[in-house]
Design a protein around this motif. Structure first.
Motif, short mmCIF file in Angstrom:
data_model
loop_
_atom_site.label_atom_id
_atom_site.label_comp_id
_atom_site.label_asym_id
_atom_site.label_seq_id
_atom_site.Cartn_x
_atom_site.Cartn_y
_atom_site.Cartn_z
N LEU A 134 13.48 8.87 2.75
CA LEU A 134 13.47 9.60 4.01
C LEU A 134 12.24 10.50 4.16
N ILE A 135 12.09 11.44 3.24
CA ILE A 135 11.04 12.46 3.38
C ILE A 135 9.63 11.86 3.38
N PRO A 136 9.32 10.89 2.51
CA PRO A 136 7.96 10.32 2.55
C PRO A 136 7.60 9.64 3.87
N ASN A 137 8.61 9.27 4.67
CA ASN A 137 8.35 8.55 5.92
C ASN A 137 8.53 9.41 7.17
N LEU A 138 8.89 10.68 7.01
CA LEU A 138 9.17 11.52 8.17
C LEU A 138 7.94 11.74 9.05
N GLN A 139 6.76 11.73 8.45
CA GLN A 139 5.57 11.94 9.26
C GLN A 139 5.39 10.81 10.27
N LYS A 140 5.80 9.60 9.90
CA LYS A 140 5.72 8.47 10.83
C LYS A 140 6.61 8.74 12.04
N PHE A 141 7.83 9.21 11.78
CA PHE A 141 8.73 9.52 12.89
C PHE A 141 8.16 10.64 13.75
N SER A 142 7.63 11.65 13.10
CA SER A 142 7.05 12.78 13.83
C SER A 142 5.92 12.32 14.74
N ASN A 143 5.07 11.43 14.22
CA ASN A 143 3.95 10.92 15.02
C ASN A 143 4.45 10.13 16.23
N GLU A 144 5.48 9.31 16.01
CA GLU A 144 6.03 8.50 17.09
C GLU A 144 6.64 9.37 18.19
N MET A 145 7.18 10.53 17.80
CA MET A 145 7.90 11.38 18.73
C MET A 145 7.09 12.59 19.17
N GLY A 146 5.78 12.48 19.13
CA GLY A 146 4.93 13.54 19.66
C GLY A 146 4.98 14.84 18.88
N SER A 266 12.43 0.84 -3.50
CA SER A 266 11.63 -0.12 -2.73
C SER A 266 10.15 0.26 -2.67
N ASP A 267 9.85 1.55 -2.48
CA ASP A 267 8.45 1.97 -2.41
C ASP A 267 7.74 1.77 -3.75
N LEU A 268 8.46 2.04 -4.85
CA LEU A 268 7.85 1.85 -6.18
C LEU A 268 7.61 0.38 -6.47
N VAL A 269 8.50 -0.48 -5.98
CA VAL A 269 8.30 -1.93 -6.13
C VAL A 269 7.12 -2.38 -5.28
N ARG A 270 7.06 -1.89 -4.05
CA ARG A 270 5.95 -2.24 -3.16
C ARG A 270 4.60 -1.84 -3.74
N ASP A 271 4.57 -0.64 -4.39
CA ASP A 271 3.31 -0.13 -4.94
C ASP A 271 2.97 -0.75 -6.29
N GLY A 272 3.86 -1.60 -6.83
CA GLY A 272 3.57 -2.30 -8.07
C GLY A 272 3.91 -1.53 -9.33
N LEU A 309 15.86 5.29 11.76
CA LEU A 309 16.27 5.19 10.36
C LEU A 309 16.81 3.80 10.04
N VAL A 310 17.53 3.19 10.97
CA VAL A 310 18.00 1.82 10.78
C VAL A 310 16.81 0.89 10.57
N ARG A 311 15.79 1.02 11.41
CA ARG A 311 14.60 0.16 11.28
C ARG A 311 13.89 0.40 9.96
N LEU A 312 13.78 1.66 9.56
CA LEU A 312 13.10 2.00 8.30
C LEU A 312 13.79 1.34 7.11
N CYS A 313 15.12 1.39 7.09
CA CYS A 313 15.87 0.81 5.97
C CYS A 313 15.72 -0.70 5.94
N ARG A 314 15.71 -1.33 7.10
CA ARG A 314 15.54 -2.79 7.14
C ARG A 314 14.17 -3.19 6.60
N GLN A 315 13.15 -2.43 6.99
CA GLN A 315 11.81 -2.73 6.52
C GLN A 315 11.69 -2.56 5.02
N ALA A 316 12.32 -1.50 4.51
CA ALA A 316 12.22 -1.21 3.08
C ALA A 316 12.89 -2.28 2.23
N THR A 317 14.07 -2.74 2.63
CA THR A 317 14.78 -3.74 1.83
C THR A 317 14.14 -5.12 1.97
N ALA A 318 13.44 -5.36 3.09
CA ALA A 318 12.74 -6.63 3.24
C ALA A 318 11.61 -6.76 2.22
#
Length: 323
Positions: A134-146, A266-272, A309-318
């Motif tokens: 959640l916290i590492p991705n909050l800036q993305k939400f903040s940017n989307e919502m002005g 998921s993020d640790l797997v993505r980053d290798g 948050l629903v979209r974020l979780c779907r992206q992470a598990t994909a």
């Protein structure tokens, strides 16, 4: 025009009745009623005082005022404890719902005057999920919502109507107040290890490397072992940690494995940094949910956050599904 006979007498009675009713209404101790409803809900004067943010003596005074007004005892001593009387239970059950309705309505009306209209408070019982996802991705939400601001608080206690938050993210807590809810993640658990130690290895590695234990989720390892047709005697039990987020660095740097929710690694797997052990994925039976409560001071932003948050979780598990 002559007034009907008896009109003056009727008018005088009506005036006195109106005055008496007004005086009686003014005497209703609304603050005392609110304090008593909180006592009934919390089942303790001490906890009621904590919930209201006042002293215990203040709550006790409110209780005495209300008992004096009603002319009946609302609580009685039972040994070392205090319990509601039958009259107290009846009164609490009668006034609690309309009092909550007034409180919720006032909160909804108040939101139109809020200075921080682009801010919400998110409460979660999922500390590792908040830390890793959640916290590492909050800036993305903040940017989307002005530039929206999201405050995050973590608590394992059951939420009450006096707690201040807009969104609840939970796997294990229930919420009794009106709220919209979203199913954000059906928990899948996987066994992972540091890439340097497990790359190129097959599932048999789970029998030779220690697997860490997480005391806050004692269900995860037994659930995973059953899904893999293993028993505790088939593995080497490793060190114990209170939470998954404490164990993550140990897996990254040490020769050990961790069974964890797929979404928190998921993020640790993505980053290798981590690799998922082939064939180690299994459902835990747990479901993560997000609630946007009706009394939120910013309901539109809260509901938008839950959908994001629903979209974020779907992206992470994909990401981990294709590893």
């Amino acid at each position: 025009m002559d007034r009907p006979k008896g009109f003056d007498l009727f008018a005088g009675c009506e005036e006195r009745w109106s005055r008496d009713m007004t005086e009686d209404d003014q005497d209703v101790p609304l603050n005392a009623i609110r304090a008593f409803v909180t006592i009934a809900r919390e089942k303790s004067v001490t906890r009621a005082a904590q919930a209201m943010g006042v002293t215990q003596s203040s709550v006790s005074r409110h209780l005495a005022v209300l008992e004096d007004y009603l002319g009946a005892k609302l609580m009685e001593r039972r040994g070392r404890n205090s319990e509601l009387t039958e009259f107290g239970r009846l009164f609490a059950n009668t006034v609690a719902e309309p009092l909550d309705t007034i409180w919720y309505t006032a909160r909804r009306m108040r939101r139109h005057n809020r200075a921080d209209v682009n801010r919400i408070v998110v409460r979660t019982s999922l500390a590792t999920f908040a830390y890793t996802m959640l916290i590492p991705n909050l800036q993305k939400f903040s940017n989307e919502m002005g530039g929206a601001v999201v405050d995050v608080i973590s608590s394992l206690s059951m939420p009450t109507s006096s707690d201040v938050f807009d969104v609840l993210i939970t796997r294990d807590l229930s919420i009794i107040e009106p709220a919209d809810h979203w199913e954000i993640y059906n928990e899948q658990i996987v066994c992972v290890g540091a890439s340097a130690h497990v790359t190129g290895k097959d599932f048999s590695i789970v029998r030779s490397m220690p697997i860490l234990n997480i005391t806050s989720r004692p269900d995860i390892l037994p659930t995973w072992l059953r899904s893999m047709n293993l028993t505790s005697t088939d593995i080497h039990s490793g060190a114990r940690y209170d939470h998954h987020y404490l164990a993550l660095p140990a897996v990254t740097t040490g020769k050990c494995l961790l069974v964890a929710p797929e979404i928190v690694v998921s993020d640790l797997v993505r980053d290798g940094l981590y690799k998922v052990i082939p064939g180690s994925q299994a459902p835990s039976g747990m479901q993560y949910r997000a609630y946007s409560i009706d009394r939120s001071g910013n309901p539109d932003l809260s509901r938008t956050f839950c959908r994001w948050l629903v979209r974020l979780c779907r992206q992470a598990t994909a990401i981990t599904s294709v590893q």
